[in-house]
Motif scaffolding. Structure first.
Motif, PDB file in Angstrom:
ATOM      1  N   SER A  23       0.830  -1.202   0.000  1.00 18.60           N
ATOM      2  CA  SER A  23       0.000   0.000   0.000  1.00 18.60           C
ATOM      3  C   SER A  23       0.867   1.255   0.000  1.00 18.60           C
ATOM      4  CB  SER A  23      -0.895   0.013   1.243  1.00 18.60           C
ATOM      5  OG  SER A  23      -1.592   1.245   1.334  1.00 18.60           O
ATOM      6  N   PRO A  24       0.445   2.309  -0.695  1.00 21.33           N
ATOM      7  CA  PRO A  24       1.175   3.580  -0.638  1.00 21.33           C
ATOM      8  C   PRO A  24       0.855   4.380   0.628  1.00 21.33           C
ATOM      9  CG  PRO A  24      -0.652   3.754  -2.174  1.00 21.33           C
ATOM     10  CD  PRO A  24      -0.628   2.335  -1.691  1.00 21.33           C
ATOM     11  N   GLN A  25      -0.059   3.891   1.451  1.00 19.82           N
ATOM     12  CA  GLN A  25      -0.465   4.595   2.675  1.00 19.82           C
ATOM     13  C   GLN A  25       0.442   4.178   3.829  1.00 19.82           C
ATOM     14  OE1 GLN A  25      -4.632   3.840   3.259  1.00 19.82           O
ATOM     15  NE2 GLN A  25      -5.141   4.461   1.172  1.00 19.82           N
ATOM     16  N   ALA A  50      -2.394   0.056  -8.739  1.00 19.84           N
ATOM     17  CA  ALA A  50      -3.059   1.347  -8.531  1.00 19.84           C
ATOM     18  C   ALA A  50      -2.097   2.485  -8.195  1.00 19.84           C
ATOM     19  CB  ALA A  50      -4.102   1.213  -7.418  1.00 19.84           C
ATOM     20  N   ALA A  51      -0.825   2.170  -7.937  1.00 15.13           N
ATOM     21  CA  ALA A  51       0.130   3.218  -7.553  1.00 15.13           C
ATOM     22  C   ALA A  51       1.334   3.201  -8.493  1.00 15.13           C
ATOM     23  CB  ALA A  51       0.593   2.984  -6.116  1.00 15.13           C
ATOM     24  N   PRO A  52       1.723   4.357  -9.024  1.00  9.48           N
ATOM     25  CA  PRO A  52       2.887   4.388  -9.919  1.00  9.48           C
ATOM     26  C   PRO A  52       4.228   4.235  -9.189  1.00  9.48           C
ATOM     27  CG  PRO A  52       1.969   6.578  -9.671  1.00  9.48           C
ATOM     28  CD  PRO A  52       1.055   5.646  -8.938  1.00  9.48           C
ATOM     29  N   GLU A  53       4.278   4.649  -7.911  1.00 10.11           N
ATOM     30  CA  GLU A  53       5.514   4.602  -7.142  1.00 10.11           C
ATOM     31  C   GLU A  53       5.190   4.473  -5.659  1.00 10.11           C
ATOM     32  OE1 GLU A  53       8.528   8.035  -6.021  1.00 10.11           O
ATOM     33  OE2 GLU A  53       8.833   7.413  -8.108  1.00 10.11           O
ATOM     34  N   ILE A  54       5.963   3.635  -4.968  1.00  7.58           N
ATOM     35  CA  ILE A  54       5.818   3.478  -3.518  1.00  7.58           C
ATOM     36  C   ILE A  54       7.213   3.362  -2.929  1.00  7.58           C
ATOM     37  CG2 ILE A  54       4.810   2.121  -1.637  1.00  7.58           C
ATOM     38  CD1 ILE A  54       2.802   0.984  -3.678  1.00  7.58           C
ATOM     39  N   SER A  59       6.385   1.117  -9.075  1.00  7.14           N
ATOM     40  CA  SER A  59       5.456   0.041  -8.749  1.00  7.14           C
ATOM     41  C   SER A  59       5.010  -0.648 -10.035  1.00  7.14           C
ATOM     42  CB  SER A  59       4.242   0.605  -8.004  1.00  7.14           C
ATOM     43  OG  SER A  59       3.373  -0.427  -7.635  1.00  7.14           O
ATOM     44  N   TYR A  60       4.816  -1.953  -9.964  1.00  5.93           N
ATOM     45  CA  TYR A  60       4.421  -2.751 -11.119  1.00  5.93           C
ATOM     46  C   TYR A  60       3.026  -3.338 -10.913  1.00  5.93           C
ATOM     47  CZ  TYR A  60       9.341  -2.395 -12.282  1.00  5.93           C
ATOM     48  OH  TYR A  60      10.597  -1.913 -12.593  1.00  5.93           O
ATOM     49  N   ALA A  61       2.379  -3.663 -12.025  1.00  2.00           N
ATOM     50  CA  ALA A  61       1.031  -4.233 -11.969  1.00  2.00           C
ATOM     51  C   ALA A  61       1.045  -5.689 -11.517  1.00  2.00           C
ATOM     52  CB  ALA A  61       0.356  -4.119 -13.332  1.00  2.00           C
ATOM     53  N   SER A  62       2.161  -6.384 -11.751  1.00  2.00           N
ATOM     54  CA  SER A  62       2.255  -7.796 -11.365  1.00  2.00           C
ATOM     55  C   SER A  62       3.721  -8.173 -11.163  1.00  2.00           C
ATOM     56  CB  SER A  62       1.643  -8.688 -12.442  1.00  2.00           C
ATOM     57  OG  SER A  62       2.435  -8.653 -13.615  1.00  2.00           O
ATOM     58  N   VAL A  63       3.934  -9.329 -10.556  1.00  2.00           N
ATOM     59  CA  VAL A  63       5.292  -9.840 -10.373  1.00  2.00           C
ATOM     60  C   VAL A  63       5.921 -10.108 -11.740  1.00  2.00           C
ATOM     61  CG1 VAL A  63       6.635 -11.764  -9.435  1.00  2.00           C
ATOM     62  CG2 VAL A  63       4.730 -10.808  -8.120  1.00  2.00           C
ATOM     63  N   THR A  64       5.129 -10.647 -12.659  1.00  2.00           N
ATOM     64  CA  THR A  64       5.615 -10.938 -14.006  1.00  2.00           C
ATOM     65  C   THR A  64       6.047  -9.653 -14.721  1.00  2.00           C
ATOM     66  OG1 THR A  64       4.138 -12.845 -14.108  1.00  2.00           O
ATOM     67  CG2 THR A  64       5.024 -12.068 -16.183  1.00  2.00           C
ATOM     68  N   ALA A  65       5.268  -8.586 -14.571  1.00  2.00           N
ATOM     69  CA  ALA A  65       5.616  -7.298 -15.185  1.00  2.00           C
ATOM     70  C   ALA A  65       6.920  -6.756 -14.615  1.00  2.00           C
ATOM     71  CB  ALA A  65       4.489  -6.295 -14.993  1.00  2.00           C
ATOM     72  N   ALA A  66       7.124  -6.928 -13.323  1.00  2.00           N
ATOM     73  CA  ALA A  66       8.368  -6.469 -12.695  1.00  2.00           C
ATOM     74  C   ALA A  66       9.557  -7.248 -13.247  1.00  2.00           C
ATOM     75  CB  ALA A  66       8.282  -6.627 -11.179  1.00  2.00           C
TER      76      ALA A  66
END
Length: 159
Positions: A23-25, A50-54, A59-66
């Motif tokens: 979470s970015p919070q 949902a967050a571009p950076e944390i 930040s990535y949409a999925s582990v695969t994307a990362a």
């Protein structure tokens, strides 16, 4: 069940952690755990569509994307409910992670068995921050075991 020796080895060798559901919070447990690990020399790869950076990291949409973006992920740390674990375990296996870690309250025996069969270490129902603090002396980072006895609260927060 993970022994103390297993946990020490995992935390000693897995230096890049993809935190799924980070979470970015600042007040959320996932943020606090990831920030703690980052402050202790681990590289955090946030996975939250949902967050571009944390925590200063993309930040990535999925582990695969990362992994596709060139991130070398050692551990997939899951801050998701148990029902969400099967596809995350499959991603961890597919990218060649060393460990699948499920946070407190998250248990999926079938995914754990699949990950173990693929050669991954699996930790279930444990917090990576708590285990690191317990095994490597980081409890005082959160104000515990500081060897200071006082009934007075600090006038300002440490962060």
């Amino acid at each position: 069940m993970s022994t103390i020796q297993d946990l020490r080895r995992i935390l000693g060798t897995c230096r890049t952690i993809a935190v799924v559901g980070l979470s970015p919070q600042w007040h959320r447990p996932s943020y606090f755990a990831a920030k703690y690990m980052q402050e202790h020399g681990y590289r955090i790869v946030p996975v939250n569509p949902a967050a571009p950076e944390i925590l200063g990291e993309r930040s990535y949409a999925s582990v695969t994307a990362a992994a596709a973006a060139g991130e070398k992920i050692d551990m997939v740390d899951c801050f998701r409910k148990s029902a969400d674990i099967p596809p995350l375990a499959a991603e961890a296996i597919a990218i060649g992670a060393k460990c699948l870690w499920m946070q407190i309250g998250v248990i999926d025996e079938a995914s754990a068995a699949a990950a173990r069969a693929a050669g991954l270490d699996v930790v279930m129902d444990r917090c990576v921050k708590i285990e690191h603090a317990r095994l490597f002396g980081g409890l005082n980072w959160a104000g515990v075991n500081t060897k200071v006895i006082s009934a007075r609260r600090p006038q300002q927060l440490f962060y």
